[in-house]
Enzyme design. Sequence first.
Site, PDB file in Angstrom:
ATOM      1  N   ASP A 183       3.303 -56.651  -1.142  1.00 23.57           N
ATOM      2  CA  ASP A 183       2.077 -55.890  -0.902  1.00 23.57           C
ATOM      3  C   ASP A 183       2.225 -54.440  -1.356  1.00 23.57           C
ATOM      4  O   ASP A 183       3.112 -53.728  -0.874  1.00 23.57           O
ATOM      5  CB  ASP A 183       1.781 -55.939   0.601  1.00 23.57           C
ATOM      6  CG  ASP A 183       0.334 -55.668   0.933  1.00 23.57           C
ATOM      7  OD1 ASP A 183      -0.366 -55.054   0.110  1.00 23.57           O
ATOM      8  OD2 ASP A 183      -0.116 -56.069   2.017  1.00 23.57           O
ATOM      9  N   ASP A 184       1.379 -54.028  -2.301  1.00 23.45           N
ATOM     10  CA  ASP A 184       1.354 -52.637  -2.776  1.00 23.45           C
ATOM     11  C   ASP A 184       2.647 -52.233  -3.476  1.00 23.45           C
ATOM     12  O   ASP A 184       3.017 -51.053  -3.458  1.00 23.45           O
ATOM     13  CB  ASP A 184       1.078 -51.665  -1.622  1.00 23.45           C
ATOM     14  CG  ASP A 184      -0.376 -51.662  -1.192  1.00 23.45           C
ATOM     15  OD1 ASP A 184      -1.120 -52.572  -1.594  1.00 23.45           O
ATOM     16  OD2 ASP A 184      -0.765 -50.759  -0.416  1.00 23.45           O
ATOM     17  N   CYS A 200      -5.891 -55.517  -2.037  1.00 24.20           N
ATOM     18  CA  CYS A 200      -5.423 -56.628  -1.192  1.00 24.20           C
ATOM     19  C   CYS A 200      -6.333 -57.845  -1.110  1.00 24.20           C
ATOM     20  O   CYS A 200      -5.976 -58.932  -1.579  1.00 24.20           O
ATOM     21  CB  CYS A 200      -5.167 -56.112   0.221  1.00 24.20           C
ATOM     22  SG  CYS A 200      -3.953 -54.786   0.329  1.00 24.20           S
ATOM     23  N   ARG A 240      -6.050 -61.694  -2.828  1.00 27.52           N
ATOM     24  CA  ARG A 240      -5.720 -62.882  -2.042  1.00 27.52           C
ATOM     25  C   ARG A 240      -6.795 -63.961  -2.165  1.00 27.52           C
ATOM     26  O   ARG A 240      -6.500 -65.160  -2.102  1.00 27.52           O
ATOM     27  CB  ARG A 240      -5.487 -62.480  -0.586  1.00 27.52           C
ATOM     28  CG  ARG A 240      -4.216 -61.694  -0.429  1.00 27.52           C
ATOM     29  CD  ARG A 240      -4.153 -60.823   0.820  1.00 27.52           C
ATOM     30  NE  ARG A 240      -3.328 -59.670   0.526  1.00 27.52           N
ATOM     31  CZ  ARG A 240      -1.992 -59.670   0.572  1.00 27.52           C
ATOM     32  NH1 ARG A 240      -1.352 -60.763   0.931  1.00 27.52           N
ATOM     33  NH2 ARG A 240      -1.303 -58.597   0.251  1.00 27.52           N
ATOM     34  N   LYS A 291       0.788 -62.397   5.594  1.00 27.07           N
ATOM     35  CA  LYS A 291      -0.524 -61.738   5.662  1.00 27.07           C
ATOM     36  C   LYS A 291      -1.617 -62.646   5.119  1.00 27.07           C
ATOM     37  O   LYS A 291      -1.469 -63.222   4.046  1.00 27.07           O
ATOM     38  CB  LYS A 291      -0.447 -60.433   4.861  1.00 27.07           C
ATOM     39  CG  LYS A 291      -1.748 -59.682   4.678  1.00 27.07           C
ATOM     40  CD  LYS A 291      -1.471 -58.352   4.000  1.00 27.07           C
ATOM     41  CE  LYS A 291      -2.733 -57.659   3.526  1.00 27.07           C
ATOM     42  NZ  LYS A 291      -2.458 -56.340   2.923  1.00 27.07           N
ATOM     43  N   HIS A 314      -5.717 -61.952   5.399  1.00 27.03           N
ATOM     44  CA  HIS A 314      -6.620 -60.940   4.832  1.00 27.03           C
ATOM     45  C   HIS A 314      -7.764 -61.500   3.984  1.00 27.03           C
ATOM     46  O   HIS A 314      -8.247 -60.839   3.068  1.00 27.03           O
ATOM     47  CB  HIS A 314      -5.824 -59.905   4.023  1.00 27.03           C
ATOM     48  CG  HIS A 314      -6.495 -58.552   4.000  1.00 27.03           C
ATOM     49  ND1 HIS A 314      -6.194 -57.585   3.073  1.00 27.03           N
ATOM     50  CD2 HIS A 314      -7.467 -58.033   4.783  1.00 27.03           C
ATOM     51  CE1 HIS A 314      -6.929 -56.515   3.285  1.00 27.03           C
ATOM     52  NE2 HIS A 314      -7.717 -56.757   4.318  1.00 27.03           N
ATOM     53  N   HIS A 371       3.794 -52.153   1.839  1.00 28.50           N
ATOM     54  CA  HIS A 371       2.509 -51.565   2.228  1.00 28.50           C
ATOM     55  C   HIS A 371       2.701 -50.494   3.304  1.00 28.50           C
ATOM     56  O   HIS A 371       3.563 -50.616   4.156  1.00 28.50           O
ATOM     57  CB  HIS A 371       1.601 -52.692   2.740  1.00 28.50           C
ATOM     58  CG  HIS A 371       0.179 -52.316   2.994  1.00 28.50           C
ATOM     59  ND1 HIS A 371      -0.211 -51.565   4.080  1.00 28.50           N
ATOM     60  CD2 HIS A 371      -0.959 -52.616   2.323  1.00 28.50           C
ATOM     61  CE1 HIS A 371      -1.537 -51.429   4.066  1.00 28.50           C
ATOM     62  NE2 HIS A 371      -2.004 -52.046   3.003  1.00 28.50           N
ATOM     63  N   ASP A 420       0.592 -57.994  -5.065  1.00 27.95           N
ATOM     64  CA  ASP A 420      -0.864 -58.131  -4.967  1.00 27.95           C
ATOM     65  C   ASP A 420      -1.637 -57.071  -5.732  1.00 27.95           C
ATOM     66  O   ASP A 420      -2.806 -57.250  -6.048  1.00 27.95           O
ATOM     67  CB  ASP A 420      -1.324 -58.176  -3.507  1.00 27.95           C
ATOM     68  CG  ASP A 420      -1.149 -56.857  -2.776  1.00 27.95           C
ATOM     69  OD1 ASP A 420      -0.348 -56.005  -3.217  1.00 27.95           O
ATOM     70  OD2 ASP A 420      -1.801 -56.671  -1.726  1.00 27.95           O
ATOM     71  N   ASN A 421      -1.009 -55.945  -6.016  1.00 30.33           N
ATOM     72  CA  ASN A 421      -1.625 -54.888  -6.821  1.00 30.33           C
ATOM     73  C   ASN A 421      -0.561 -53.869  -7.151  1.00 30.33           C
ATOM     74  O   ASN A 421       0.593 -54.005  -6.737  1.00 30.33           O
ATOM     75  CB  ASN A 421      -2.803 -54.210  -6.098  1.00 30.33           C
ATOM     76  CG  ASN A 421      -2.560 -53.919  -4.638  1.00 30.33           C
ATOM     77  OD1 ASN A 421      -3.150 -54.546  -3.764  1.00 30.33           O
ATOM     78  ND2 ASN A 421      -1.689 -52.972  -4.341  1.00 30.33           N
ATOM     79  N   LYS A 460      -3.252 -48.520  -7.464  1.00 28.96           N
ATOM     80  CA  LYS A 460      -3.992 -49.522  -6.697  1.00 28.96           C
ATOM     81  C   LYS A 460      -5.477 -49.159  -6.614  1.00 28.96           C
ATOM     82  O   LYS A 460      -5.848 -48.004  -6.450  1.00 28.96           O
ATOM     83  CB  LYS A 460      -3.417 -49.593  -5.277  1.00 28.96           C
ATOM     84  CG  LYS A 460      -4.212 -50.421  -4.278  1.00 28.96           C
ATOM     85  CD  LYS A 460      -3.567 -50.360  -2.902  1.00 28.96           C
ATOM     86  CE  LYS A 460      -4.391 -51.110  -1.858  1.00 28.96           C
ATOM     87  NZ  LYS A 460      -3.740 -51.089  -0.522  1.00 28.96           N
TER      88      LYS A 460
END
Length: 555
Positions: A41-42, A79, A83, A136, A138, A230, A336-337, A383
């Site tokens: 994540d991130d 995010c 997903r 996660k 989301h 994240h 994810d990004n 992001k």
Amino acid sequence: MKRITLRGLILLATAIVYIDTTSAQKAADKNKPNIILIMVDDMGYSDIGAYGSEIQTPHLDKLASEGLRFKEFYNNAICAPTRASLLTGQYPHRAGIGYFDVNLGLPAYQGFLNKESLTIGEVLRGAGYSTLLSGKWHVGNDSLSWPNQRGFDQFYGVIGGGANYFNNYPMPLFGRDYPVVLVENNKRLNPEPNSYYFTDEITNHAVTFLEEQNKTNKPFFLYVAYTAPHWPLHALPEDIAKYKGKYDKGWDELRKERYARQQQLGILDAQSKPAERDASIPQWDNLTYDEQKLWAARMEVYAAMVDRMDQGVGKIVAKLKQLKKDDNTLLVFISDNGAEGGNHTFGGRGKRLNSGPVGTAGSFDYVFKNWAHVSNTPLNSYKGNMHEGGISSPLIAWYPKRIKANTIAKGTGHLIDLAPTFYEVAGVKYPQQFKGITPHALPGKSLVPVFTSSTQQVSRTEPIFWERAGNRAVRKGKWKLVADHQKAWELYDLEADRGETTDLSGQHPEVVRELAFDYTQWAARTGVVEYETIKPKNAPGAPAETKQPASRSTN
């Protein structure tokens, strides 16, 4: 002795055939490949060793050396939309999450996955797979949209977008508390504060799920969705200690070092040109000694978070090998990004004062764009943005049976390609009907030809598209058309200019017109609307309205 009647013989023969058929089916199911999808994540494009980082990620680096790396793999810049595409193989608007996990009043922006967008869990479970998720979610806050209701046999993790790594207290976000819903198979959990570290819990549950699943004769799909790295910056002291002093040289020097390593590794072409330096970030040498120490401490914690995640990957692979399932398992790793940018101000997330030093449960600090532009080396922006730094992810694919070791491909894959890939690997046909619903067709292409070295990149009949909060982009061949919200289109030749340093829109207006028309057609059929008509105020995931000027007091 009783006589066996003709009817009895027929029934006996039928039973034998049934048993043989059932046994054969079970044997076939047991031999089907397993699939592990790991997403962080991130995390920026260059934040693991196999993509140029100084952060210690030996387990991911080993998977890369034994498998395949993509130079180009695309996400959806933030995010929840990422997903949505990841889980369904649909563009995010088509799946119902064109903006975020908040309802903006239109089907493409309802904030949870619609029924017509089948999850990988639903499809693979219907084909005899165990479906497991740790981390996660989301993509839907209502319990009707939770993982166990959307195809997953086992789930542990957070329903929303993030959490403190040491407790499940609400998170400070845009001046209000953001609820943290921690769940295991639909049951709310309330662990004691400081009794766990969330990254480890995600790993431990994934390992436990594998142990329990091994008692079945089924193949499995395991999705591990780490929240690391994240925000907020939380890490364990022993991991932080590894990086003490590592970042004292500053972001300017570290970015150069990563760029050089990427060229040595073959991730970048020798003639590639990096994105121009973000002029709003102060020169490291112009900071005071105390400022340098504060900024270095932030990146030490960030590195520790990535390090601990990599340790978790190592534990999952070790369990896979212990169960003797490693030879028959495809593992894919992505982010994810891109890394999150933003300015160091007292607005937004900073409204709650820290009650502890960076890295501890009371800290809500972040690296901001000062370090994020290092994480995203050599790419442009961060992001939430559709320039390469926002939508590019590392991709590692490892499958001992089918993927050649230590290979690098251009790839040019996208999230929408993962579901078709997994279905092909599993030998599963995407259903035309599911519980009385006609599912959306899959727009992506299988990555299997690239994974098996049959080709260097995905062959497509139409471009790849993006839109989120008014930021938009089109990728077709070497060309990329991209625009920030309410700004004019820019055009880049990514084969020659991955860093997006030279806008060619004025030199090739015919390409701009062609790709802009393609985008308009895609937006119409996908449900995209003009952002200003649905723009929320102060919602999680909302882009910043203004940019702060760079200065020592704010950076």
